[in-house]
Design a protein around this motif. Structure first.
Motif, PDB file in Angstrom:
ATOM      1  N   ARG A 108     -16.753   9.303   3.296  1.00 37.08           N
ATOM      2  CA  ARG A 108     -15.551   9.810   3.984  1.00 37.08           C
ATOM      3  C   ARG A 108     -14.505   8.714   4.145  1.00 37.08           C
ATOM      4  O   ARG A 108     -13.324   8.921   3.882  1.00 37.08           O
ATOM      5  N   THR A 109     -14.944   7.537   4.572  1.00 40.65           N
ATOM      6  CA  THR A 109     -14.012   6.427   4.782  1.00 40.65           C
ATOM      7  C   THR A 109     -13.325   6.046   3.483  1.00 40.65           C
ATOM      8  O   THR A 109     -12.095   5.888   3.436  1.00 40.65           O
ATOM      9  N   LEU A 110     -14.097   5.904   2.435  1.00 36.81           N
ATOM     10  CA  LEU A 110     -13.514   5.504   1.153  1.00 36.81           C
ATOM     11  C   LEU A 110     -12.610   6.595   0.582  1.00 36.81           C
ATOM     12  O   LEU A 110     -11.527   6.307   0.076  1.00 36.81           O
ATOM     13  N   ALA A 111     -13.023   7.855   0.704  1.00 36.03           N
ATOM     14  CA  ALA A 111     -12.196   8.960   0.202  1.00 36.03           C
ATOM     15  C   ALA A 111     -10.878   9.039   0.970  1.00 36.03           C
ATOM     16  O   ALA A 111      -9.809   9.196   0.371  1.00 36.03           O
ATOM     17  N   ASP A 112     -10.944   8.924   2.296  1.00 33.84           N
ATOM     18  CA  ASP A 112      -9.728   8.962   3.116  1.00 33.84           C
ATOM     19  C   ASP A 112      -8.805   7.803   2.775  1.00 33.84           C
ATOM     20  O   ASP A 112      -7.584   7.963   2.654  1.00 33.84           O
ATOM     21  N   ALA A 115      -7.243   8.238  -0.680  1.00 37.46           N
ATOM     22  CA  ALA A 115      -6.234   9.302  -0.659  1.00 37.46           C
ATOM     23  C   ALA A 115      -4.899   8.799  -0.127  1.00 37.46           C
ATOM     24  O   ALA A 115      -3.840   9.312  -0.505  1.00 37.46           O
ATOM     25  N   ARG A 116      -4.909   7.775   0.720  1.00 41.92           N
ATOM     26  CA  ARG A 116      -3.665   7.206   1.256  1.00 41.92           C
ATOM     27  C   ARG A 116      -3.005   6.241   0.273  1.00 41.92           C
ATOM     28  O   ARG A 116      -1.865   5.836   0.459  1.00 41.92           O
ATOM     29  N   CYS A 117      -3.747   5.865  -0.741  1.00 42.99           N
ATOM     30  CA  CYS A 117      -3.230   4.904  -1.716  1.00 42.99           C
ATOM     31  C   CYS A 117      -2.359   5.638  -2.741  1.00 42.99           C
ATOM     32  O   CYS A 117      -2.749   6.672  -3.273  1.00 42.99           O
ATOM     33  N   GLU A 118      -1.172   5.081  -3.007  1.00 42.09           N
ATOM     34  CA  GLU A 118      -0.262   5.700  -3.961  1.00 42.09           C
ATOM     35  C   GLU A 118      -0.484   5.179  -5.375  1.00 42.09           C
ATOM     36  O   GLU A 118       0.090   5.697  -6.324  1.00 42.09           O
ATOM     37  N   GLY A 119      -1.292   4.121  -5.513  1.00 35.14           N
ATOM     38  CA  GLY A 119      -1.540   3.557  -6.837  1.00 35.14           C
ATOM     39  C   GLY A 119      -0.297   2.867  -7.356  1.00 35.14           C
ATOM     40  O   GLY A 119       0.554   2.399  -6.606  1.00 35.14           O
ATOM     41  N   GLY A 120      -0.170   2.789  -8.630  1.00 35.81           N
ATOM     42  CA  GLY A 120       1.009   2.185  -9.242  1.00 35.81           C
ATOM     43  C   GLY A 120       1.082   0.691  -9.010  1.00 35.81           C
ATOM     44  O   GLY A 120       0.081  -0.003  -8.926  1.00 35.81           O
ATOM     45  N   THR A 121       2.317   0.210  -8.876  1.00 33.69           N
ATOM     46  CA  THR A 121       2.544  -1.234  -8.769  1.00 33.69           C
ATOM     47  C   THR A 121       2.935  -1.669  -7.355  1.00 33.69           C
ATOM     48  O   THR A 121       3.417  -2.779  -7.166  1.00 33.69           O
ATOM     49  N   ALA A 122       2.722  -0.802  -6.373  1.00 32.92           N
ATOM     50  CA  ALA A 122       3.080  -1.138  -4.991  1.00 32.92           C
ATOM     51  C   ALA A 122       2.320  -2.382  -4.532  1.00 32.92           C
ATOM     52  O   ALA A 122       1.158  -2.574  -4.850  1.00 32.92           O
ATOM     53  N   ALA A 123       3.005  -3.225  -3.771  1.00 34.92           N
ATOM     54  CA  ALA A 123       2.397  -4.458  -3.272  1.00 34.92           C
ATOM     55  C   ALA A 123       1.465  -4.175  -2.098  1.00 34.92           C
ATOM     56  O   ALA A 123       0.513  -4.913  -1.867  1.00 34.92           O
ATOM     57  N   ASP A 124       1.748  -3.133  -1.334  1.00 38.85           N
ATOM     58  CA  ASP A 124       0.898  -2.771  -0.201  1.00 38.85           C
ATOM     59  C   ASP A 124      -0.157  -1.776  -0.664  1.00 38.85           C
ATOM     60  O   ASP A 124       0.146  -0.781  -1.311  1.00 38.85           O
ATOM     61  N   CYS A 125      -1.394  -2.046  -0.304  1.00 35.55           N
ATOM     62  CA  CYS A 125      -2.490  -1.169  -0.730  1.00 35.55           C
ATOM     63  C   CYS A 125      -3.370  -0.856   0.471  1.00 35.55           C
ATOM     64  O   CYS A 125      -3.979  -1.757   1.050  1.00 35.55           O
ATOM     65  N   PRO A 126      -3.467   0.401   0.857  1.00 39.00           N
ATOM     66  CA  PRO A 126      -4.295   0.770   2.010  1.00 39.00           C
ATOM     67  C   PRO A 126      -5.777   0.444   1.811  1.00 39.00           C
ATOM     68  O   PRO A 126      -6.478   0.152   2.770  1.00 39.00           O
ATOM     69  N   ILE A 127      -6.237   0.464   0.591  1.00 37.51           N
ATOM     70  CA  ILE A 127      -7.646   0.132   0.349  1.00 37.51           C
ATOM     71  C   ILE A 127      -7.900  -1.327   0.689  1.00 37.51           C
ATOM     72  O   ILE A 127      -8.857  -1.643   1.401  1.00 37.51           O
ATOM     73  N   ILE A 128      -7.036  -2.210   0.217  1.00 33.12           N
ATOM     74  CA  ILE A 128      -7.173  -3.643   0.528  1.00 33.12           C
ATOM     75  C   ILE A 128      -7.054  -3.856   2.034  1.00 33.12           C
ATOM     76  O   ILE A 128      -7.810  -4.650   2.608  1.00 33.12           O
ATOM     77  N   ASP A 129      -6.118  -3.139   2.679  1.00 33.79           N
ATOM     78  CA  ASP A 129      -5.950  -3.271   4.131  1.00 33.79           C
ATOM     79  C   ASP A 129      -7.241  -2.917   4.871  1.00 33.79           C
ATOM     80  O   ASP A 129      -7.667  -3.623   5.772  1.00 33.79           O
TER      81      ASP A 129
END
Length: 136
Positions: A108-112, A115-129
């Protein structure tokens, strides 16, 4: 297969689907009794070794730890009641259910988070956060 026939480690490995190095390891840690050896030093396994190794392999497939298997083998070798074996199995089942609950929480945590990650070349990444954040 003759009941008292002896065979080498390669044949034991084939008959039980257990890797040769794993067989040697089980001998070292005392789960599998050391077999007699030929004058040339080759191990000679019996059908009792094969049966015990299958028991160990099946127990490992069901997720039993080596200590739990050692306990089960102790029950088998002694005079045991089915209730003793059931108690060990139910304790293991409880442990498995706790692991499943933990895995579902992680899923659940990883899926959630993904899902918040937009992918692409964005510098901010919710997964890394999330991975960088201290628990609590």
């Amino acid at each position: 297969m003759a009941q008292n026939r002896e065979f080498g480690i390669g044949e034991l490995s084939q008959r039980t689907a257990v890797n040769i190095e794993t067989i040697r390891y089980y001998e070292r840690v005392g789960l599998l009794p050391s077999p007699p050896r030929t004058q040339g030093g080759h191990r000679l396994y019996s059908s009792a070794h094969r049966k015990r190794l299958v028991f160990i392999r099946r127990s490992r497939e069901l997720g039993f730890t080596l200590d739990e298997i050692r306990n089960l083998l102790g029950l088998v070798e002694g005079s045991y009641a089915c209730g003793d074996v059931q108690e060990a199995a139910l304790a293991h089942l409880k442990h498995i259910r706790l692991k499943i609950a933990d895995l579902r929480r992680m899923e659940r945590t990883l899926a959630d988070t993904a899902a918040r990650c937009e992918g692409g070349t964005a510098a901010d990444c919710p997964i890394i956060d999330v991975l960088s954040r201290a628990p609590g």
